[in-house]
Scaffold this motif. Structure first.
Motif, PDB file in Angstrom:
ATOM      1  N   UNK A 174       0.837  -1.207   0.000  1.00 54.68           N
ATOM      2  CA  UNK A 174       0.000   0.000   0.000  1.00 54.68           C
ATOM      3  C   UNK A 174       0.867   1.250   0.000  1.00 54.68           C
ATOM      4  N   UNK A 175       1.949   1.231   0.807  1.00 51.55           N
ATOM      5  CA  UNK A 175       2.854   2.378   0.838  1.00 51.55           C
ATOM      6  C   UNK A 175       3.511   2.600  -0.512  1.00 51.55           C
ATOM      7  N   UNK A 176       3.920   1.516  -1.153  1.00 51.97           N
ATOM      8  CA  UNK A 176       4.567   1.638  -2.463  1.00 51.97           C
ATOM      9  C   UNK A 176       3.613   2.211  -3.494  1.00 51.97           C
ATOM     10  N   UNK A 177       2.349   1.738  -3.452  1.00 51.85           N
ATOM     11  CA  UNK A 177       1.349   2.242  -4.388  1.00 51.85           C
ATOM     12  C   UNK A 177       1.071   3.718  -4.115  1.00 51.85           C
ATOM     13  N   UNK A 178       0.975   4.060  -2.830  1.00 50.01           N
ATOM     14  CA  UNK A 178       0.719   5.453  -2.469  1.00 50.01           C
ATOM     15  C   UNK A 178       1.848   6.369  -2.908  1.00 50.01           C
ATOM     16  N   UNK A 179       3.102   5.901  -2.710  1.00 44.38           N
ATOM     17  CA  UNK A 179       4.254   6.691  -3.129  1.00 44.38           C
ATOM     18  C   UNK A 179       4.277   6.888  -4.638  1.00 44.38           C
ATOM     19  N   UNK A 180       3.981   5.801  -5.369  1.00 47.61           N
ATOM     20  CA  UNK A 180       3.967   5.896  -6.828  1.00 47.61           C
ATOM     21  C   UNK A 180       2.871   6.835  -7.304  1.00 47.61           C
ATOM     22  N   UNK A 181       1.707   6.782  -6.637  1.00 53.23           N
ATOM     23  CA  UNK A 181       0.608   7.663  -7.015  1.00 53.23           C
ATOM     24  C   UNK A 181       0.952   9.118  -6.735  1.00 53.23           C
ATOM     25  N   UNK A 182       1.607   9.356  -5.598  1.00 51.75           N
ATOM     26  CA  UNK A 182       2.006  10.726  -5.263  1.00 51.75           C
ATOM     27  C   UNK A 182       2.995  11.268  -6.288  1.00 51.75           C
ATOM     28  N   UNK A 183       3.958  10.418  -6.687  1.00 53.04           N
ATOM     29  CA  UNK A 183       4.933  10.841  -7.687  1.00 53.04           C
ATOM     30  C   UNK A 183       4.268  11.142  -9.018  1.00 53.04           C
ATOM     31  N   UNK A 184       3.201  10.388  -9.319  1.00 54.11           N
ATOM     32  CA  UNK A 184       2.507  10.600 -10.581  1.00 54.11           C
ATOM     33  C   UNK A 184       1.659  11.861 -10.551  1.00 54.11           C
ATOM     34  N   UNK A 185       0.939  12.055  -9.441  1.00 53.20           N
ATOM     35  CA  UNK A 185       0.026  13.191  -9.341  1.00 53.20           C
ATOM     36  C   UNK A 185       0.745  14.483  -8.980  1.00 53.20           C
ATOM     37  N   UNK A 186       1.782  14.370  -8.128  1.00 56.23           N
ATOM     38  CA  UNK A 186       2.537  15.553  -7.686  1.00 56.23           C
ATOM     39  C   UNK A 186       4.021  15.274  -7.932  1.00 56.23           C
ATOM     40  N   UNK A 187       4.471  15.304  -9.159  1.00 50.61           N
ATOM     41  CA  UNK A 187       5.877  14.992  -9.453  1.00 50.61           C
ATOM     42  C   UNK A 187       6.822  16.003  -8.819  1.00 50.61           C
ATOM     43  N   UNK A 188       7.963  15.501  -8.357  1.00 48.83           N
ATOM     44  CA  UNK A 188       8.961  16.349  -7.717  1.00 48.83           C
ATOM     45  C   UNK A 188       9.927  16.870  -8.766  1.00 48.83           C
ATOM     46  N   UNK A 189      10.148  18.167  -8.750  1.00 51.13           N
ATOM     47  CA  UNK A 189      11.108  18.779  -9.664  1.00 51.13           C
ATOM     48  C   UNK A 189      12.352  19.187  -8.899  1.00 51.13           C
ATOM     49  N   UNK A 190      13.484  19.122  -9.543  1.00 51.15           N
ATOM     50  CA  UNK A 190      14.737  19.591  -8.959  1.00 51.15           C
ATOM     51  C   UNK A 190      14.631  21.091  -8.710  1.00 51.15           C
ATOM     52  N   UNK A 191      15.025  21.540  -7.530  1.00 56.19           N
ATOM     53  CA  UNK A 191      14.908  22.958  -7.187  1.00 56.19           C
ATOM     54  C   UNK A 191      15.982  23.802  -7.863  1.00 56.19           C
ATOM     55  N   UNK A 192      16.935  23.155  -8.526  1.00 57.96           N
ATOM     56  CA  UNK A 192      17.984  23.892  -9.240  1.00 57.96           C
ATOM     57  C   UNK A 192      17.645  24.011 -10.722  1.00 57.96           C
ATOM     58  N   UNK A 193      17.459  22.868 -11.393  1.00 53.84           N
ATOM     59  CA  UNK A 193      17.227  22.893 -12.843  1.00 53.84           C
ATOM     60  C   UNK A 193      15.748  22.798 -13.218  1.00 53.84           C
ATOM     61  N   UNK A 194      14.885  22.483 -12.227  1.00 54.76           N
ATOM     62  CA  UNK A 194      13.436  22.403 -12.415  1.00 54.76           C
ATOM     63  C   UNK A 194      12.999  21.253 -13.326  1.00 54.76           C
ATOM     64  N   UNK A 195      13.877  20.295 -13.557  1.00 55.98           N
ATOM     65  CA  UNK A 195      13.494  19.103 -14.301  1.00 55.98           C
ATOM     66  C   UNK A 195      12.907  18.085 -13.334  1.00 55.98           C
ATOM     67  N   UNK A 196      12.080  17.175 -13.871  1.00 55.62           N
ATOM     68  CA  UNK A 196      11.502  16.137 -13.026  1.00 55.62           C
ATOM     69  C   UNK A 196      12.602  15.248 -12.452  1.00 55.62           C
ATOM     70  N   UNK A 197      12.455  14.912 -11.177  1.00 57.86           N
ATOM     71  CA  UNK A 197      13.417  14.027 -10.531  1.00 57.86           C
ATOM     72  C   UNK A 197      13.235  12.609 -11.050  1.00 57.86           C
ATOM     73  N   UNK A 198      14.332  11.893 -11.188  1.00 66.15           N
ATOM     74  CA  UNK A 198      14.282  10.490 -11.592  1.00 66.15           C
ATOM     75  C   UNK A 198      13.730   9.673 -10.438  1.00 66.15           C
ATOM     76  N   UNK A 199      12.804   8.725 -10.693  1.00 68.58           N
ATOM     77  CA  UNK A 199      12.276   7.888  -9.606  1.00 68.58           C
ATOM     78  C   UNK A 199      13.401   7.240  -8.806  1.00 68.58           C
ATOM     79  N   UNK A 200      13.304   7.320  -7.494  1.00 72.83           N
ATOM     80  CA  UNK A 200      14.311   6.732  -6.622  1.00 72.83           C
ATOM     81  C   UNK A 200      15.364   7.718  -6.157  1.00 72.83           C
ATOM     82  N   UNK A 201      15.459   8.900  -6.789  1.00 69.91           N
ATOM     83  CA  UNK A 201      16.429   9.896  -6.345  1.00 69.91           C
ATOM     84  C   UNK A 201      15.998  10.476  -5.005  1.00 69.91           C
ATOM     85  N   UNK A 202      16.976  10.711  -4.153  1.00 70.39           N
ATOM     86  CA  UNK A 202      16.720  11.254  -2.831  1.00 70.39           C
ATOM     87  C   UNK A 202      16.901  12.769  -2.843  1.00 70.39           C
TER      88      UNK A 202
END
Length: 267
Positions: free
Chosen positions: A22-50
């Protein structure tokens, strides 16, 4: 959870596996709905990047090249080091992770300092913690003292970026971050506006250690921490105040260091 004889890895129960799924599904859904962008280059973060700065931007940070002076950490081409001449005699050593100017180091500092992305400080501290020090500094350091902001600037920004980094580094080194050991007047202008000569006079007498901090400083070797060092005027004024209030030795640490004319920027 139980363990098998064939492996030291824990065997999850059916319920634990369901929760993990359930946590994995929730995390994947969050990444899909609210993708994280790099605060420097503003590109989408690669899945798994910290973190919130992408790996590509970290690879573009220009670390100070080797060889480096054993005392001040500045890149050297010979056995002499002109940067050490700017350190007071009671400053034992200095270390910085990267150049500010070339590469993305300046952008990472900007994301923390001016854009308020406090999570950046953790990755900065992680890299700063890896820097090698003379053995006596590692053995003797008792506390980290962040360079303070003027009260007016602290109210405006809402946080002190140097204190945020110091707290993250404190967790890694296992020594306290003592933000109460230095205070700053509100009368001086921002150092970013000034020439090197003006920087020295601007911070003269701007820092002091309150009386209640003397007990923490007496006889101690402390690490004075700032986000960036340019001319060293601010750190020198802070170190002088710490030394005058009983600190035996001071060492400098910053994330970034501004290169001067003639500095070797790459290995």
């Amino acid at each position: 959870m139980e363990r098998t004889a064939e492996s030291d890895r824990p065997r999850l129960t059916t319920g634990a596996r369901a929760v993990a799924a359930i946590k994995a599904i929730g995390s994947a859904a969050a990444d899909l709905l609210i993708p994280i962008c790099c605060v420097v280059c503003e590109r989408l973060m690669v899945p798994g990047e910290q973190g919130i700065v992408c790996g590509h931007c970290w690879t573009r940070v220009r670390e100070l090249p080797h060889p480096r002076c054993r005392r001040c950490g500045h890149p050297v081409d010979s056995y002499s080091c002109r940067w050490c001449a700017f350190l007071p005699p009671f400053v034992r050593a200095a270390r910085s992770f990267c150049w500010i100017g070339p590469g993305t180091g300046k952008d990472i500092v900007h994301a923390l300092k001016y854009d308020g992305w406090l999570r950046v400080a953790d990755a900065m501290a992680e890299r700063m913690a890896r820097l090698a020090w003379p053995l006596d500094v590692t053995d003797e350091r008792k506390a980290i003292v962040p360079v303070p902001l003027a009260a007016s600037r602290l109210r405006e920004r809402g946080f002190n970026q140097s204190q945020v980094i110091a707290e993250r580094l404190s967790d890694r080194w296992g020594i306290p971050a003592l933000a109460h050991c230095l205070q700053r007047s509100s009368s001086e202008r921002s150092q970013t506006e000034l020439t090197p000569a003006e920087r020295l006079s601007n911070v003269a007498g701007a820092f002091s250690a309150p009386r209640h901090a003397v007990g923490s400083l007496r006889g101690a070797h402390v690490i004075l921490l700032d986000d960036v060092i340019t001319t060293g005027a601010t750190l020198r004024a802070c170190a002088s105040a710490l030394f005058a209030s009983g600190a035996r030795t001071v060492s400098y640490m910053t994330f970034g260091r501004a290169p001067a004319s003639g500095d070797r920027l790459i290995t």
